[in-house]
Design a protein around this motif. Sequence first.
Motif, PDB file in Angstrom:
ATOM      1  N   LYS A  55       4.256 -14.890  -4.395  1.00 26.71           N
ATOM      2  CA  LYS A  55       3.550 -13.965  -3.507  1.00 26.71           C
ATOM      3  C   LYS A  55       3.539 -14.565  -2.107  1.00 26.71           C
ATOM      4  CE  LYS A  55      -1.157 -12.462  -2.559  1.00 26.71           C
ATOM      5  NZ  LYS A  55      -1.084 -13.064  -1.250  1.00 26.71           N
ATOM      6  N   SER A  57       2.086 -14.928   1.828  1.00 23.82           N
ATOM      7  CA  SER A  57       0.731 -14.969   2.383  1.00 23.82           C
ATOM      8  C   SER A  57       0.342 -13.663   3.063  1.00 23.82           C
ATOM      9  CB  SER A  57       0.597 -16.130   3.371  1.00 23.82           C
ATOM     10  OG  SER A  57       1.496 -15.954   4.456  1.00 23.82           O
ATOM     11  N   ASP A  58       1.319 -12.869   3.503  1.00 24.37           N
ATOM     12  CA  ASP A  58       1.022 -11.607   4.187  1.00 24.37           C
ATOM     13  C   ASP A  58       1.199 -10.389   3.281  1.00 24.37           C
ATOM     14  OD1 ASP A  58       3.778 -11.617   3.977  1.00 24.37           O
ATOM     15  OD2 ASP A  58       4.147 -11.009   6.047  1.00 24.37           O
TER      16      ASP A  58
END
Length: 114
Positions: A55, A57-58
Amino acid sequence: MEAMTEDKPITMTDRAATRVAEVLAGEPQGSMLRVSVLGGGCSGFQYDFEIVTEKGSDDLVLQRDGATILIDEVSQQYMPGAVIDFADELIAAAFKIDNPLAKSGCGCGTSFSI
């Protein structure tokens, strides 16, 4: 499940959640479906679907009934108010995105223009 993007939620339907969960069940633990908007396609932009285990961070995270969909920050700009669905029709079964920002699309349903 819905998440806010520019005050317009991006959502996934029950059908999409069910299908994503089915697909991910056959993948390594922690797998997620990434939906991206890329330049190209017959109408200018196209959707890309990829199974990932990382995943960003944004990333926007949509979760429902064992299904996890990730959408990166840049792609979110092209999808405010979009609904991610899964259609299982007589001639084809595929993820469909109803994107109110799209002005036109192509016959295959994976390409659009704004």
